[in-house]
Scaffold this active site. Structure first.
Site, short mmCIF file in Angstrom:
data_model
loop_
_atom_site.label_atom_id
_atom_site.label_comp_id
_atom_site.label_asym_id
_atom_site.label_seq_id
_atom_site.Cartn_x
_atom_site.Cartn_y
_atom_site.Cartn_z
CB CYS A 1 -13.68 -11.19 57.84
SG CYS A 1 -13.20 -12.38 59.23
CG HIS B 1 -9.65 -13.73 54.60
ND1 HIS B 1 -10.04 -12.48 54.47
CD2 HIS B 1 -10.38 -14.21 55.71
CE1 HIS B 1 -10.97 -12.01 55.02
NE2 HIS B 1 -11.39 -13.30 55.95
CB CYS C 1 -18.57 -15.58 57.01
SG CYS C 1 -16.65 -15.98 57.09
#
Length: 430
Positions: free
Chosen positions: A88, A382, A412
Protein backbone atom coordinates in the site's frame (compact mmCIF):
# COMPACT_ATOMS: atom_id res chain seq x y z
CA UNK A 1 23.63 16.16 2.81
CA UNK A 2 21.69 17.82 0.00
CA UNK A 3 18.26 19.33 0.51
CA UNK A 4 15.39 17.67 -1.34
CA UNK A 5 12.52 19.66 -2.83
CA UNK A 6 9.25 18.64 -4.44
CA UNK A 7 8.79 21.13 -7.25
CA UNK A 8 5.60 19.92 -8.93
CA UNK A 9 3.15 17.07 -9.15
CA UNK A 10 -0.27 15.94 -10.28
CA UNK A 11 -2.65 13.04 -10.03
CA UNK A 12 -5.48 11.61 -12.07
CA UNK A 13 -9.01 11.47 -10.81
CA UNK A 14 -9.33 8.13 -9.02
CA UNK A 15 -11.77 5.84 -10.82
CA UNK A 16 -13.75 3.35 -8.77
CA UNK A 17 -13.55 -0.20 -10.15
CA UNK A 18 -16.88 -1.44 -11.46
CA UNK A 19 -17.82 -4.80 -12.95
CA UNK A 20 -15.34 -4.80 -15.82
CA UNK A 21 -11.74 -3.70 -16.45
CA UNK A 22 -11.29 0.06 -16.46
CA UNK A 23 -10.46 2.05 -19.59
CA UNK A 24 -6.85 2.79 -18.61
CA UNK A 25 -3.80 0.65 -17.98
CA UNK A 26 -1.53 1.53 -15.08
CA UNK A 27 1.02 3.10 -17.45
CA UNK A 28 -1.74 5.10 -19.18
CA UNK A 29 -2.70 6.63 -15.84
CA UNK A 30 0.86 7.54 -14.87
CA UNK A 31 1.58 9.11 -18.25
CA UNK A 32 -1.68 11.08 -18.13
CA UNK A 33 -0.76 12.89 -14.92
CA UNK A 34 3.02 13.08 -15.42
CA UNK A 35 2.89 14.60 -18.91
CA UNK A 36 1.43 17.98 -17.81
CA UNK A 37 3.92 18.09 -14.93
CA UNK A 38 6.83 17.73 -17.34
CA UNK A 39 5.25 20.16 -19.80
CA UNK A 40 5.35 22.87 -17.13
CA UNK A 41 9.12 22.55 -16.59
CA UNK A 42 11.79 24.73 -18.24
CA UNK A 43 13.90 21.69 -19.15
CA UNK A 44 13.23 18.70 -21.44
CA UNK A 45 12.23 15.31 -20.04
CA UNK A 46 15.60 13.95 -21.18
CA UNK A 47 17.30 15.91 -18.37
CA UNK A 48 15.60 13.87 -15.66
CA UNK A 49 18.17 11.68 -13.91
CA UNK A 50 15.87 8.81 -12.98
CA UNK A 51 12.23 7.66 -12.92
CA UNK A 52 10.92 5.65 -9.95
CA UNK A 53 7.34 4.36 -9.84
CA UNK A 54 5.43 2.33 -7.28
CA UNK A 55 3.08 -0.35 -8.60
CA UNK A 56 1.78 -3.51 -6.90
CA UNK A 57 0.06 -5.40 -9.73
CA UNK A 58 1.45 -4.24 -13.09
CA UNK A 59 0.07 -6.04 -16.13
CA UNK A 60 2.12 -8.80 -17.70
CA UNK A 61 2.96 -6.51 -20.61
CA UNK A 62 4.04 -3.69 -18.26
CA UNK A 63 7.02 -5.36 -16.60
CA UNK A 64 9.24 -2.73 -14.91
CA UNK A 65 6.42 -0.30 -15.54
CA UNK A 66 8.59 2.66 -14.52
CA UNK A 67 10.77 2.15 -17.60
CA UNK A 68 7.73 1.93 -19.84
CA UNK A 69 6.36 5.16 -18.35
CA UNK A 70 9.70 6.94 -18.74
CA UNK A 71 9.95 6.02 -22.41
CA UNK A 72 6.33 6.96 -23.11
CA UNK A 73 6.97 10.35 -21.50
CA UNK A 74 9.88 11.02 -23.83
CA UNK A 75 12.63 10.82 -21.21
CA UNK A 76 14.79 9.01 -23.73
CA UNK A 77 16.71 5.77 -23.67
CA UNK A 78 19.51 7.05 -21.44
CA UNK A 79 17.26 7.80 -18.42
CA UNK A 80 17.14 4.77 -16.11
CA UNK A 81 13.94 3.74 -14.37
CA UNK A 82 12.90 1.18 -11.79
CA UNK A 83 9.70 0.02 -10.14
CA UNK A 84 9.24 -0.34 -6.38
CA UNK A 85 6.70 -2.40 -4.46
CA UNK A 86 5.95 -1.88 -0.77
CA UNK A 87 2.32 -2.88 -1.01
CA UNK A 88 0.00 0.00 0.00
CA UNK A 89 2.96 2.38 0.45
CA UNK A 90 4.58 1.76 -2.93
CA UNK A 91 3.96 5.36 -3.99
CA UNK A 92 5.46 6.62 -0.73
CA UNK A 93 8.44 4.32 -1.21
CA UNK A 94 9.08 5.75 -4.67
CA UNK A 95 9.21 9.28 -3.24
CA UNK A 96 11.43 8.09 -0.38
CA UNK A 97 13.79 6.37 -2.81
CA UNK A 98 13.97 9.49 -4.98
CA UNK A 99 14.68 11.65 -1.94
CA UNK A 100 17.51 9.35 -0.87
CA UNK A 101 19.08 9.47 -4.33
CA UNK A 102 19.07 13.28 -4.25
CA UNK A 103 20.14 13.38 -0.61
CA UNK A 104 23.27 11.40 -1.46
CA UNK A 105 24.07 13.53 -4.51
CA UNK A 106 23.48 10.67 -6.95
CA UNK A 107 20.68 12.51 -8.74
CA UNK A 108 19.39 16.06 -9.13
CA UNK A 109 16.00 15.60 -10.78
CA UNK A 110 13.84 12.52 -10.23
CA UNK A 111 10.31 11.78 -11.38
CA UNK A 112 8.63 9.60 -8.75
CA UNK A 113 5.13 8.44 -7.93
CA UNK A 114 2.78 5.52 -8.15
CA UNK A 115 0.11 4.00 -10.32
CA UNK A 116 -2.39 1.16 -10.19
CA UNK A 117 -5.16 -0.24 -12.36
CA UNK A 118 -6.79 -2.46 -9.75
CA UNK A 119 -9.77 -3.13 -12.01
CA UNK A 120 -7.37 -4.92 -14.36
CA UNK A 121 -5.93 -7.28 -11.76
CA UNK A 122 -5.57 -10.64 -13.52
CA UNK A 123 -7.87 -13.61 -13.08
CA UNK A 124 -5.71 -16.74 -13.21
CA UNK A 125 -6.03 -20.50 -13.65
CA UNK A 126 -5.64 -22.49 -10.46
CA UNK A 127 -2.63 -24.79 -10.00
CA UNK A 128 -4.58 -27.90 -10.94
CA UNK A 129 -5.63 -26.36 -14.24
CA UNK A 130 -2.07 -25.23 -14.93
CA UNK A 131 -0.88 -28.78 -14.29
CA UNK A 132 -3.49 -30.23 -16.64
CA UNK A 133 -2.56 -27.76 -19.38
CA UNK A 134 1.07 -28.73 -18.92
CA UNK A 135 0.24 -32.40 -19.46
CA UNK A 136 -1.74 -31.54 -22.58
CA UNK A 137 1.16 -29.54 -23.99
CA UNK A 138 3.61 -32.37 -23.26
CA UNK A 139 1.47 -34.98 -24.99
CA UNK A 140 3.43 -36.23 -28.01
CA UNK A 141 0.80 -38.29 -29.82
CA UNK A 142 -2.99 -38.52 -30.16
CA UNK A 143 -3.28 -41.29 -27.55
CA UNK A 144 -1.39 -39.27 -24.91
CA UNK A 145 -3.61 -36.28 -25.66
CA UNK A 146 -6.76 -38.38 -25.25
CA UNK A 147 -5.48 -39.70 -21.90
CA UNK A 148 -4.74 -36.16 -20.71
CA UNK A 149 -8.09 -34.91 -22.00
CA UNK A 150 -9.91 -37.65 -20.08
CA UNK A 151 -8.48 -36.23 -16.85
CA UNK A 152 -10.22 -32.90 -17.36
CA UNK A 153 -12.73 -31.95 -14.67
CA UNK A 154 -14.99 -28.86 -14.55
CA UNK A 155 -13.44 -27.96 -11.17
CA UNK A 156 -10.23 -27.15 -13.04
CA UNK A 157 -11.96 -24.06 -14.42
CA UNK A 158 -12.38 -22.47 -10.99
CA UNK A 159 -10.70 -19.04 -11.36
CA UNK A 160 -8.18 -17.48 -9.00
CA UNK A 161 -8.67 -13.77 -8.39
CA UNK A 162 -5.25 -12.17 -8.02
CA UNK A 163 -6.71 -9.10 -6.31
CA UNK A 164 -8.26 -11.16 -3.52
CA UNK A 165 -5.00 -13.03 -3.03
CA UNK A 166 -3.09 -9.77 -2.87
CA UNK A 167 -5.42 -8.38 -0.22
CA UNK A 168 -4.93 -11.42 2.03
CA UNK A 169 -1.87 -11.97 4.20
CA UNK A 170 -0.47 -15.44 3.38
CA UNK A 171 1.07 -15.94 6.81
CA UNK A 172 -1.75 -15.00 9.16
CA UNK A 173 -4.43 -15.98 6.60
CA UNK A 174 -6.39 -12.79 7.16
CA UNK A 175 -7.71 -10.31 4.61
CA UNK A 176 -6.97 -6.63 5.12
CA UNK A 177 -10.60 -6.13 6.15
CA UNK A 178 -10.32 -8.82 8.80
CA UNK A 179 -7.29 -7.07 10.28
CA UNK A 180 -9.41 -3.91 10.49
CA UNK A 181 -12.01 -5.88 12.47
CA UNK A 182 -9.26 -6.92 14.89
CA UNK A 183 -8.16 -3.31 15.38
CA UNK A 184 -11.77 -2.20 15.91
CA UNK A 185 -12.27 -4.89 18.54
CA UNK A 186 -8.99 -4.09 20.28
CA UNK A 187 -9.87 -0.44 20.85
CA UNK A 188 -13.65 -0.80 21.15
CA UNK A 189 -14.35 1.20 18.00
CA UNK A 190 -18.08 1.11 17.26
CA UNK A 191 -19.83 0.63 13.95
CA UNK A 192 -21.48 4.04 14.35
CA UNK A 193 -18.14 5.84 14.82
CA UNK A 194 -16.80 4.13 11.70
CA UNK A 195 -19.82 5.16 9.64
CA UNK A 196 -19.64 8.73 10.95
CA UNK A 197 -15.97 8.89 9.98
CA UNK A 198 -16.78 7.52 6.50
CA UNK A 199 -19.56 10.04 5.98
CA UNK A 200 -17.24 12.89 6.93
CA UNK A 201 -14.67 11.66 4.42
CA UNK A 202 -17.20 12.02 1.60
CA UNK A 203 -18.42 15.39 2.88
CA UNK A 204 -14.91 16.77 3.18
CA UNK A 205 -13.83 15.60 -0.27
CA UNK A 206 -17.00 16.98 -1.86
CA UNK A 207 -16.43 20.35 -0.17
CA UNK A 208 -12.82 20.40 -1.40
CA UNK A 209 -13.88 19.77 -5.01
CA UNK A 210 -16.70 22.31 -4.76
CA UNK A 211 -14.30 24.94 -3.41
CA UNK A 212 -11.90 24.32 -6.31
CA UNK A 213 -8.95 23.44 -4.10
CA UNK A 214 -8.48 20.06 -5.81
CA UNK A 215 -8.03 21.60 -9.24
CA UNK A 216 -4.34 22.30 -8.60
CA UNK A 217 -3.53 18.63 -8.15
CA UNK A 218 -6.10 16.70 -10.21
CA UNK A 219 -5.60 16.60 -14.00
CA UNK A 220 -8.61 15.90 -16.22
CA UNK A 221 -8.47 12.38 -17.62
CA UNK A 222 -9.71 11.57 -21.14
CA UNK A 223 -10.47 8.14 -22.56
CA UNK A 224 -10.83 7.12 -26.22
CA UNK A 225 -14.64 7.11 -26.18
CA UNK A 226 -15.18 10.86 -25.69
CA UNK A 227 -15.50 10.48 -21.93
CA UNK A 228 -13.59 12.60 -19.45
CA UNK A 229 -13.18 12.59 -15.68
CA UNK A 230 -12.59 15.63 -13.50
CA UNK A 231 -13.14 14.24 -10.01
CA UNK A 232 -12.94 10.95 -8.15
CA UNK A 233 -15.78 8.69 -9.23
CA UNK A 234 -16.09 6.94 -5.87
CA UNK A 235 -17.18 10.16 -4.19
CA UNK A 236 -20.73 9.76 -2.84
CA UNK A 237 -22.25 13.20 -2.40
CA UNK A 238 -25.66 11.71 -1.63
CA UNK A 239 -24.72 9.23 1.09
CA UNK A 240 -25.84 9.61 4.69
CA UNK A 241 -25.70 7.68 7.96
CA UNK A 242 -28.95 5.87 7.21
CA UNK A 243 -27.60 4.47 3.94
CA UNK A 244 -24.25 3.60 5.48
CA UNK A 245 -26.00 1.90 8.41
CA UNK A 246 -27.91 -0.44 6.07
CA UNK A 247 -24.72 -1.93 4.61
CA UNK A 248 -23.87 -5.39 5.90
CA UNK A 249 -20.40 -6.32 7.23
CA UNK A 250 -18.18 -7.76 4.51
CA UNK A 251 -15.34 -9.49 6.33
CA UNK A 252 -17.11 -10.89 9.40
CA UNK A 253 -20.72 -11.27 8.38
CA UNK A 254 -21.98 -12.38 11.79
CA UNK A 255 -20.21 -10.09 14.25
CA UNK A 256 -18.31 -7.61 12.09
CA UNK A 257 -18.52 -3.84 11.71
CA UNK A 258 -16.36 -3.19 8.63
CA UNK A 259 -18.51 -2.62 5.55
CA UNK A 260 -17.96 -1.49 1.98
CA UNK A 261 -19.13 1.95 3.10
CA UNK A 262 -16.53 2.49 5.82
CA UNK A 263 -13.66 0.97 3.83
CA UNK A 264 -11.51 2.31 1.02
CA UNK A 265 -12.49 1.49 -2.54
CA UNK A 266 -10.89 -0.70 -5.18
CA UNK A 267 -9.68 1.97 -7.57
CA UNK A 268 -7.62 2.89 -10.63
CA UNK A 269 -5.41 5.97 -10.44
CA UNK A 270 -1.95 7.51 -10.47
CA UNK A 271 -0.01 10.33 -8.82
CA UNK A 272 3.41 11.59 -9.93
CA UNK A 273 5.80 14.12 -8.39
CA UNK A 274 8.98 15.83 -9.55
CA UNK A 275 11.77 16.03 -6.95
CA UNK A 276 14.87 18.17 -7.31
CA UNK A 277 18.05 19.07 -5.48
CA UNK A 278 18.78 22.60 -4.35
CA UNK A 279 21.33 22.85 -7.15
CA UNK A 280 18.74 21.91 -9.77
CA UNK A 281 16.19 24.35 -8.31
CA UNK A 282 18.68 27.19 -8.65
CA UNK A 283 20.00 26.12 -12.04
CA UNK A 284 16.57 25.94 -13.69
CA UNK A 285 14.79 28.59 -11.59
CA UNK A 286 12.21 26.07 -10.41
CA UNK A 287 9.30 26.96 -8.20
CA UNK A 288 9.09 24.84 -5.05
CA UNK A 289 5.96 23.12 -3.81
CA UNK A 290 7.57 21.88 -0.61
CA UNK A 291 10.53 20.15 0.95
CA UNK A 292 11.11 16.56 1.98
CA UNK A 293 12.41 16.45 5.55
CA UNK A 294 12.53 12.81 6.66
CA UNK A 295 10.76 9.47 6.45
CA UNK A 296 10.42 6.34 8.56
CA UNK A 297 9.27 2.73 8.25
CA UNK A 298 8.01 0.42 10.98
CA UNK A 299 6.92 -3.20 11.30
CA UNK A 300 3.93 -4.48 13.29
CA UNK A 301 1.98 -7.71 13.76
CA UNK A 302 0.50 -8.56 10.31
CA UNK A 303 -2.82 -9.39 11.98
CA UNK A 304 -3.04 -5.74 13.09
CA UNK A 305 -1.38 -4.16 10.09
CA UNK A 306 -3.59 -1.06 10.31
CA UNK A 307 -1.63 0.15 13.33
CA UNK A 308 1.56 0.56 11.30
CA UNK A 309 1.21 4.37 11.08
CA UNK A 310 1.03 4.62 14.88
CA UNK A 311 4.55 3.20 15.07
CA UNK A 312 6.08 4.91 12.03
CA UNK A 313 4.79 8.35 13.08
CA UNK A 314 5.97 7.84 16.68
CA UNK A 315 9.46 6.91 15.52
CA UNK A 316 9.64 9.78 13.06
CA UNK A 317 8.51 12.37 15.61
CA UNK A 318 10.96 11.02 18.18
CA UNK A 319 13.91 11.35 15.81
CA UNK A 320 12.86 14.87 14.85
CA UNK A 321 12.20 15.80 18.51
CA UNK A 322 8.68 16.87 17.55
CA UNK A 323 5.24 16.54 19.12
CA UNK A 324 1.92 15.86 17.45
CA UNK A 325 0.95 19.48 18.09
CA UNK A 326 3.86 20.63 15.89
CA UNK A 327 2.08 19.28 12.81
CA UNK A 328 -0.20 21.58 10.86
CA UNK A 329 -1.82 18.62 9.11
CA UNK A 330 -1.65 14.86 8.78
CA UNK A 331 -2.70 12.75 5.82
CA UNK A 332 -3.36 9.23 7.14
CA UNK A 333 -4.49 6.99 4.30
CA UNK A 334 -8.01 5.77 4.99
CA UNK A 335 -7.68 2.06 4.28
CA UNK A 336 -10.56 1.58 6.72
CA UNK A 337 -12.33 3.93 9.12
CA UNK A 338 -11.53 1.42 11.87
CA UNK A 339 -7.84 1.61 11.00
CA UNK A 340 -7.68 5.43 11.13
CA UNK A 341 -9.63 5.52 14.39
CA UNK A 342 -7.44 2.71 15.71
CA UNK A 343 -4.27 4.72 15.11
CA UNK A 344 -5.85 7.69 16.86
CA UNK A 345 -6.73 5.46 19.82
CA UNK A 346 -3.21 3.99 19.90
CA UNK A 347 -1.62 7.45 19.97
CA UNK A 348 -3.97 8.41 22.80
CA UNK A 349 -3.39 5.27 24.87
CA UNK A 350 -0.91 5.35 27.76
CA UNK A 351 -0.83 1.54 27.76
CA UNK A 352 -0.11 1.29 24.03
CA UNK A 353 2.55 4.00 24.31
CA UNK A 354 4.27 2.15 27.10
CA UNK A 355 3.94 -1.44 25.85
CA UNK A 356 4.20 -1.01 22.07
CA UNK A 357 5.79 2.34 21.29
CA UNK A 358 8.34 2.40 24.10
CA UNK A 359 7.19 5.83 25.28
CA UNK A 360 6.73 7.09 28.83
CA UNK A 361 3.48 8.82 27.90
CA UNK A 362 1.14 8.83 24.91
CA UNK A 363 1.72 11.05 21.90
CA UNK A 364 -1.90 12.13 21.96
CA UNK A 365 -4.27 11.78 19.03
CA UNK A 366 -4.01 14.09 16.04
CA UNK A 367 -6.50 16.94 16.07
CA UNK A 368 -9.45 15.52 14.05
CA UNK A 369 -9.84 18.85 12.25
CA UNK A 370 -6.27 18.59 10.97
CA UNK A 371 -6.49 14.89 10.09
CA UNK A 372 -7.51 14.32 6.46
CA UNK A 373 -9.46 17.61 6.34
CA UNK A 374 -10.25 17.13 2.64
CA UNK A 375 -11.30 13.50 3.00
CA UNK A 376 -9.36 10.44 1.98
CA UNK A 377 -9.41 6.95 0.50
CA UNK A 378 -12.88 6.07 1.82
CA UNK A 379 -14.21 8.77 -0.49
CA UNK A 380 -11.65 8.91 -3.30
CA UNK A 381 -10.32 5.34 -3.34
CA UNK A 382 -7.08 3.51 -2.69
CA UNK A 383 -5.18 2.48 -5.85
CA UNK A 384 -2.52 0.76 -3.77
CA UNK A 385 0.51 1.71 -5.85
CA UNK A 386 -0.50 5.37 -6.05
CA UNK A 387 -1.96 6.32 -2.65
CA UNK A 388 1.36 7.12 -0.98
CA UNK A 389 2.27 9.60 -3.70
CA UNK A 390 -1.23 11.10 -3.62
CA UNK A 391 -1.14 11.94 0.07
CA UNK A 392 2.30 13.56 -0.30
CA UNK A 393 1.04 15.71 -3.17
CA UNK A 394 -2.14 16.68 -1.38
CA UNK A 395 -0.43 17.44 1.91
CA UNK A 396 2.00 19.87 0.29
CA UNK A 397 -0.77 21.78 -1.47
CA UNK A 398 -2.81 21.87 1.75
CA UNK A 399 0.13 23.22 3.77
CA UNK A 400 0.68 26.00 1.23
CA UNK A 401 -2.96 27.02 1.40
CA UNK A 402 -2.70 27.22 5.20
CA UNK A 403 0.29 29.53 5.09
CA UNK A 404 2.98 26.89 5.41
CA UNK A 405 4.21 24.53 8.08
CA UNK A 406 5.02 20.88 8.57
CA UNK A 407 2.91 17.79 8.11
CA UNK A 408 3.13 14.02 7.90
CA UNK A 409 1.86 11.70 5.19
CA UNK A 410 1.43 8.16 6.52
CA UNK A 411 -0.06 4.79 5.53
CA UNK A 412 -0.63 1.33 6.90
CA UNK A 413 0.92 -1.38 4.74
CA UNK A 414 -0.38 -4.86 4.05
CA UNK A 415 1.86 -7.45 5.67
CA UNK A 416 2.23 -5.46 8.87
CA UNK A 417 4.16 -2.24 8.25
CA UNK A 418 3.72 1.50 8.47
CA UNK A 419 5.34 4.34 6.57
CA UNK A 420 5.49 8.03 7.41
CA UNK A 421 7.02 11.05 5.65
CA UNK A 422 7.66 14.49 7.14
CA UNK A 423 7.18 17.37 4.70
CA UNK A 424 7.44 21.13 4.94
CA UNK A 425 5.97 23.87 2.80
CA UNK A 426 6.03 27.63 2.71
CA UNK A 427 2.81 29.58 2.45
CA UNK A 428 1.78 30.67 -0.99
CA UNK A 429 -0.70 30.34 -3.79
CA UNK A 430 -1.40 26.70 -4.51
Amino acid sequence: MNRVFIVDGARTPFLKARTEPGPFSASDLAVACARPVLARQPFPASQIDEVIVGCVIPAADEANIARLIALRLGCGKRVPAHTVQRNCASGLQSVASAAERILLGRAHIVLAGGTEAMSRAPIQWNNAMSGWLGKMLRARNPLDRLVALARFRPSLLKPVYALLLGLTDPLVKLSMGQTAEIVAHRFGITRESQDVYALNSHKRLAAAFDAGVMNVEVETLYDTKENFFTEDTGLRRDTDLEQLGKLRPVFDRKYGQVTSGNSSQVTDGAAMLLLASEEAVKKHGLSVLGEWMDHEWAGVDPSQMGLGPAHAVAQLLARQKMKMRDLQQMELNEAFAAQVLGCQAAWDSAQYAREKLGLDKPLGAMDPERLNPEGGAIANGHPVGASGARIVLHLLHALRRQGGGQGIATLCIGGGQGGAMLLRAEGGKS
